[in-house]
Motif scaffolding. Structure first.
Motif, mmCIF file in Angstrom:
data_model
loop_
_atom_site.group_PDB
_atom_site.id
_atom_site.type_symbol
_atom_site.label_atom_id
_atom_site.label_comp_id
_atom_site.label_asym_id
_atom_site.label_seq_id
_atom_site.Cartn_x
_atom_site.Cartn_y
_atom_site.Cartn_z
ATOM 1 N N TYR A 1 0.854 -1.190 0.000
ATOM 2 C CA TYR A 1 0.000 0.000 0.000
ATOM 3 C C TYR A 1 0.887 1.237 0.000
ATOM 4 N N ASP A 2 0.628 2.122 -0.961
ATOM 5 C CA ASP A 2 1.402 3.360 -1.049
ATOM 6 C C ASP A 2 0.551 4.496 -0.468
ATOM 7 N N THR A 3 1.145 5.273 0.427
ATOM 8 C CA THR A 3 0.327 6.290 1.129
ATOM 9 C C THR A 3 -0.171 7.396 0.189
ATOM 10 N N THR A 4 0.416 7.536 -0.974
ATOM 11 C CA THR A 4 -0.165 8.519 -1.909
ATOM 12 C C THR A 4 -0.900 7.837 -3.067
ATOM 13 N N LYS A 5 -0.379 6.704 -3.540
ATOM 14 C CA LYS A 5 -1.009 6.068 -4.718
ATOM 15 C C LYS A 5 -2.086 5.045 -4.358
ATOM 16 N N GLY A 6 -2.171 4.643 -3.090
ATOM 17 C CA GLY A 6 -3.164 3.639 -2.685
ATOM 18 C C GLY A 6 -2.625 2.218 -2.801
ATOM 19 N N LEU A 7 -3.541 1.268 -2.946
ATOM 20 C CA LEU A 7 -3.152 -0.150 -2.994
ATOM 21 C C LEU A 7 -2.463 -0.467 -4.325
ATOM 22 N N LEU A 8 -1.219 -0.944 -4.263
ATOM 23 C CA LEU A 8 -0.478 -1.236 -5.500
ATOM 24 C C LEU A 8 -0.633 -2.688 -5.922
ATOM 25 N N SER A 9 -0.610 -3.597 -4.938
ATOM 26 C CA SER A 9 -0.745 -5.015 -5.287
ATOM 27 C C SER A 9 -1.118 -5.817 -4.045
#
Ligand code: KG4
Ligand code: ZN
Length: 344
Positions: free
Chosen positions: A18-26
């Motif tokens: 989970y990326d705090t700016t991009k959201g769930l990545l995988s």
């Protein structure tokens, strides 16, 4: 900031980025259900050993899917409580050792809080405070969620959890573990009972005559057994019992939520946990909430049951608060007691 989430509390190994700016990545999941089917339930030691086999392949899978490498990870969140103690230990040891090797922070996440927060992954418009109905295989709780880490439990089950009652009733009707979703599909096949009345009285609504937020589902499961034993024990009886059981569970959950909404005056309701995937429950909650001008929030179906995404998301929320584990000790707790720690 990139957070790796690690879930190993029961019979699912779930990892996510989970990326705090991009959201769930995988995210990636291995379900051990087929491993436990011959035993009719989860065998803790088999679960622990199986988690160990899947943690590294799933880590590689989430990194590949997100096109990231180990050095991109800024923090690791892992489920520390509640759950099967050996299963929890596998994820905790994995997460804390990896964090130590990468010289990054590790966050112990409460599994129940993560289930509740999984609704934020589906709808960013959700805000605290809200009422949360947590309906999983191990827990049934009504919670006033005031803020991150600030929860008041209004009521919980006195015996079986809803998912557990679904699974046990499904077993009575001959479905293999975990039969909950199969029972729900069978119930959906029953025609409208207004046109096709049930061949027996509707099932009782447990605890609905009590002025509290407690639940009890073990009697409903026993009631299902008695009706089944007195029936023809054919497909028609199976379908009618599945319908009557699901109908009683849903009416009870809706009744208690309505009562809690009236008391708290909250206008947002989160329904989380495995049973939150139930379509009829979702429909019934939406209908009830219309009367209150309130809104229901559900996690995406794939994130209702255990998964790494909800752990990564919860870890990311604590990352911004800088509340990481302070030392190298590996602490896990089989029971919900740790929940009190989250009630600051
Ligand atoms: O949240 P979860 O993965 O487990 C715990 O953390 O305890 O939920 C699993 C439970 C099982 O008991 C399963 O039968 C139930 O959720 N479940 C359902 C449905 N899908 C999963 N119960 C009723 N209807 C469904 N559609
Ligand atoms: Zn769970």
């Amino acid at each position: 900031m990139l957070v790796l989430g690690v879930e190993t509390s029961c019979d699912e190994t779930g990892l996510a980025l989970y990326d705090t700016t991009k959201g769930l990545l995988s995210h990636a999941l291995f379900s051990q259900i087929s491993l436990h089917i011959p035993y009719g339930g989860v065998v803790p030691e088999l679960a622990s050993r199986n988690h160990i086999e899947h943690l590294i392949p799933l880590l590689e899978e989430v990194l590949n899917k997100a096109n990231m490498s180990l050095k991109d990870i800024n923090a690791i969140a892992y489920t520390s409580r509640p759950g099967l103690i050996g299963a929890l230990l596998t994820g905790a040891c994995f997460a804390k050792s990896l964090a130590f090797a990468l010289n990054i922070k590790a966050f112990a996440v409460h599994h129940l809080e993560a289930h509740i927060l999984s609704a934020f992954l589906a709808d960013k418009s959700l805000k605290f405070p809200f009422l949360a109905l947590l309906v999983s295989g191990g827990h049934t709780m009504l919670i006033e969620a005031k803020n991150l880490g600030k929860y008041t439990i209004l009521g919980e089950t006195l015996d079986d959890a809803v998912g557990e009652a679904f699974d046990k009733t499904a077993k009575i009707l001959g479905f293999a573990y975990p039969g909950g979703p199969k029972l729900a599909s069978l119930a959906d096949l029953y025609p409208n009972p207004k046109d096709t009345p049930l061949p027996f009285k509707p099932f009782p609504l447990p605890m609905c005559n009590k002025d509290n937020y407690a639940f009890s589902f073990s009697g409903l499961k026993t009631h299902a057994r008695v009706v089944w034993e007195k029936s023809q024990q054919d497909e028609t009886a199976k379908r009618a019992i599945a319908f009557a059981f699901q109908d009683a569970v849903i009416k009870t959950l809706v009744f208690k939520c309505q009562k809690a909404l009236e008391k708290t005056q909250l206008t947002r309701l989160v329904v989380a946990g495995g049973v939150g995937a139930n379509h009829q429950l979702r429909k019934a909650m939406h209908l009830m909430l219309e009367k209150f001008n309130a809104k229901a929030y559900f996690p995406e179906i794939e994130f209702c049951t255990d998964n790494g995404a909800m752990i990564a998301y919860t870890g990311a929320q604590y990352l911004t608060k800088n509340q990481q584990d302070q030392d190298l000790a590996i602490r896990v707790n089989a029971r919900t007691v740790g929940w009190a720690l989250a009630q600051q």
